[in-house]
Design a protein around this motif. Structure first.
Motif, PDB file in Angstrom:
ATOM      1  N   TRP A  73       0.832  -1.209   0.000  1.00  0.00           N
ATOM      2  CA  TRP A  73       0.000   0.000   0.000  1.00  0.00           C
ATOM      3  C   TRP A  73       0.866   1.259   0.000  1.00  0.00           C
ATOM      4  N   ASP A  74       1.925   1.230   0.805  1.00  0.00           N
ATOM      5  CA  ASP A  74       2.791   2.404   0.909  1.00  0.00           C
ATOM      6  C   ASP A  74       3.541   2.666  -0.399  1.00  0.00           C
ATOM      7  N   THR A  75       3.969   1.602  -1.082  1.00  0.00           N
ATOM      8  CA  THR A  75       4.791   1.776  -2.285  1.00  0.00           C
ATOM      9  C   THR A  75       3.987   1.821  -3.581  1.00  0.00           C
ATOM     10  N   THR A  76       2.675   1.698  -3.485  1.00  0.00           N
ATOM     11  CA  THR A  76       1.845   1.824  -4.688  1.00  0.00           C
ATOM     12  C   THR A  76       0.889   3.011  -4.607  1.00  0.00           C
ATOM     13  N   VAL A  77       0.219   3.141  -3.475  1.00  0.00           N
ATOM     14  CA  VAL A  77      -0.796   4.198  -3.321  1.00  0.00           C
ATOM     15  C   VAL A  77      -0.176   5.475  -2.759  1.00  0.00           C
ATOM     16  N   ASN A  78       0.668   5.347  -1.760  1.00  0.00           N
ATOM     17  CA  ASN A  78       1.213   6.528  -1.084  1.00  0.00           C
ATOM     18  C   ASN A  78       2.406   7.157  -1.784  1.00  0.00           C
ATOM     19  N   LYS A  79       2.934   6.494  -2.797  1.00  0.00           N
ATOM     20  CA  LYS A  79       4.078   7.028  -3.531  1.00  0.00           C
ATOM     21  C   LYS A  79       3.652   7.399  -4.946  1.00  0.00           C
ATOM     22  N   ALA A  80       4.200   8.507  -5.444  1.00  0.00           N
ATOM     23  CA  ALA A  80       3.918   8.896  -6.828  1.00  0.00           C
ATOM     24  C   ALA A  80       4.470   7.851  -7.786  1.00  0.00           C
ATOM     25  N   ILE A  81       3.800   7.696  -8.917  1.00  0.00           N
ATOM     26  CA  ILE A  81       4.202   6.674  -9.879  1.00  0.00           C
ATOM     27  C   ILE A  81       5.629   6.910 -10.372  1.00  0.00           C
ATOM     28  N   THR A  82       6.025   8.171 -10.447  1.00  0.00           N
ATOM     29  CA  THR A  82       7.368   8.489 -10.941  1.00  0.00           C
ATOM     30  C   THR A  82       8.443   8.369  -9.868  1.00  0.00           C
ATOM     31  N   SER A  83       8.044   8.097  -8.626  1.00  0.00           N
ATOM     32  CA  SER A  83       9.014   7.988  -7.543  1.00  0.00           C
ATOM     33  C   SER A  83       9.838   6.718  -7.682  1.00  0.00           C
ATOM     34  N   LYS A  84      11.134   6.818  -7.338  1.00  0.00           N
ATOM     35  CA  LYS A  84      12.005   5.649  -7.395  1.00  0.00           C
ATOM     36  C   LYS A  84      11.668   4.635  -6.311  1.00  0.00           C
ATOM     37  N   ARG A  85      10.813   4.986  -5.382  1.00  0.00           N
ATOM     38  CA  ARG A  85      10.386   4.066  -4.323  1.00  0.00           C
ATOM     39  C   ARG A  85       9.025   3.451  -4.618  1.00  0.00           C
ATOM     40  N   SER A  86       8.459   3.798  -5.765  1.00  0.00           N
ATOM     41  CA  SER A  86       7.147   3.278  -6.135  1.00  0.00           C
ATOM     42  C   SER A  86       7.284   1.928  -6.837  1.00  0.00           C
ATOM     43  N   LEU A  87       6.538   0.940  -6.378  1.00  0.00           N
ATOM     44  CA  LEU A  87       6.550  -0.362  -7.031  1.00  0.00           C
ATOM     45  C   LEU A  87       5.883  -0.301  -8.399  1.00  0.00           C
ATOM     46  N   VAL A  88       4.990   0.654  -8.588  1.00  0.00           N
ATOM     47  CA  VAL A  88       4.375   0.825  -9.906  1.00  0.00           C
ATOM     48  C   VAL A  88       5.434   1.251 -10.922  1.00  0.00           C
ATOM     49  N   TYR A  89       6.310   2.159 -10.513  1.00  0.00           N
ATOM     50  CA  TYR A  89       7.408   2.600 -11.377  1.00  0.00           C
ATOM     51  C   TYR A  89       8.332   1.429 -11.710  1.00  0.00           C
ATOM     52  N   HIS A  90       8.727   0.690 -10.702  1.00  0.00           N
ATOM     53  CA  HIS A  90       9.627  -0.442 -10.924  1.00  0.00           C
ATOM     54  C   HIS A  90       8.950  -1.524 -11.773  1.00  0.00           C
ATOM     55  N   SER A  91       7.658  -1.732 -11.557  1.00  0.00           N
ATOM     56  CA  SER A  91       6.937  -2.720 -12.366  1.00  0.00           C
ATOM     57  C   SER A  91       6.891  -2.298 -13.828  1.00  0.00           C
ATOM     58  N   GLY A  92       6.740  -1.007 -14.080  1.00  0.00           N
ATOM     59  CA  GLY A  92       6.731  -0.518 -15.458  1.00  0.00           C
ATOM     60  C   GLY A  92       8.053  -0.749 -16.158  1.00  0.00           C
ATOM     61  N   VAL A  93       9.155  -0.567 -15.428  1.00  0.00           N
ATOM     62  CA  VAL A  93      10.482  -0.804 -16.015  1.00  0.00           C
ATOM     63  C   VAL A  93      10.652  -2.269 -16.379  1.00  0.00           C
ATOM     64  N   THR A  94      10.273  -3.152 -15.465  1.00  0.00           N
ATOM     65  CA  THR A  94      10.385  -4.587 -15.736  1.00  0.00           C
ATOM     66  C   THR A  94       9.405  -5.023 -16.819  1.00  0.00           C
ATOM     67  N   LEU A  95       8.218  -4.423 -16.825  1.00  0.00           N
ATOM     68  CA  LEU A  95       7.195  -4.815 -17.799  1.00  0.00           C
ATOM     69  C   LEU A  95       7.621  -4.484 -19.222  1.00  0.00           C
TER      70      LEU A  95
END
Length: 291
Positions: A73-95
């Motif tokens: 929750w903290d690394t997906t909802v509470n962090k901006a998508i462009t943040s280096k701590r966001s799992l959404v950002y990291h998932s996009g790179v791997t995807l």
């Protein structure tokens, strides 16, 4: 009621059993550290006093489910998508590497399968090599691919995608070879009685027969393509991607971070497989399959 008994109830039962075993494992694996902490503080604490601490350690041996949910929750909802701590950002790179490797592997696998089915020499020479190639551990192949490509100036997305290709093309080759050979002899003989050309036999008989095999293979291929992209990020010391997230968590002993990244990878794989499943259903419906 039948739907609940046949589909919902078995899944809920398995999930509850996993959660029970998980919580017991959390207590068993994290209790020694809790006892050491109490001994260092000079406290005489019993099992029930130490029990809550096994579920609230900062770096547990096995994180509790609620810790992983909180990290997600903290690394997906509470962090901006462009943040280096966001799992959404990291998932996009791997995807991105996953999808590129999956696309290359799909095209390569289909072409090899067609060649193997229509050429006896390819069948006897290339097919054994394809099978043998998968006996080499990907953890041994990935660093070599990365180093060789970096030595000739190729870095970034393509090396990771090629590792995904290496893993994903194999199930597609095997599935398509089986699918293209699935028409029975009587069906091929019937096409010959119509004076059908080889291309007509392929597009009107072999290809439609192979589609169910293709989509089943694609579900496997896209999942292991994601694994390949994650593995490809490990030997490069990447700073972005789920593999990089796992690597940094391993460096600093952040087990909660590692498990959150693993769950995120599983969720991405499940979404990709579901998309292919929906495409499979749509294609079969278009081909006239009855529900």
């Amino acid at each position: 009621m039948t739907l609940f008994r046949d589909r919902v109830l078995p899944v809920v039962t398995v999930v509850l059993a996993i959660l029970v075993i998980w919580h017991l494992a959390v207590v068993y694996l994290n209790m020694p550290f809790a006892r050491d902490q109490a001994a260092r503080a000079g406290q005489q604490a019993g099992f029930w006093q130490l029990l809550p601490q096994t579920f609230a350690q900062e770096r547990p041996v096995l994180p509790a489910p609620h810790q992983i949910v909180a990290e997600l929750w903290d690394t997906t909802v509470n962090k901006a998508i462009t943040s280096k701590r966001s799992l959404v950002y990291h998932s996009g790179v791997t995807l991105s590497a996953t999808l590129l490797g999956f696309a290359i592997g799909t095209v390569l696998g289909i072409l090899l399968a067609v060649a193997i089915v229509h050429n006896r020499a390819m069948d006897r020479s290339v097919m054994p090599w394809i099978i043998a190639s998968q006996t080499i551990p990907i953890l041994a192949v990935a660093p070599m691919i990365i180093v060789v490509l970096n030595s000739i100036g190729i870095s970034g997305l393509l090396p990771k995608a090629l590792i995904s290709t290496y893993l994903s093309f194999f199930p597609i080759v095997v599935g398509m070879v089986k699918g293209l050979r699935s028409p029975e002899t009587i069906q091929r003989d019937l096409m010959h009685t119509y004076n059908a050309s080889p291309s007509q036999i392929f597009w009107k008989l072999r290809w439609p027969s192979a589609l169910p095999y293709l989509f089943t293979s694609l579900k496997i291929a896209v999942a292991i393509s994601l694994v390949g992209a994650i593995v490809g990020e490990l030997p490069t010391g990447a700073v972005a991607g789920l593999g990089a997230r796992l690597l940094s968590g391993s460096y600093y002993g952040q087990t909660v971070q590692i498990w959150a990244a693993l769950f995120m990878a599983a969720a991405v794989a499940a979404i990709l497989v579901s998309i292919i499943g929906l495409a499979h259903t749509a294609v079969l419906k278009r081909m006239g399959e009855r529900p």
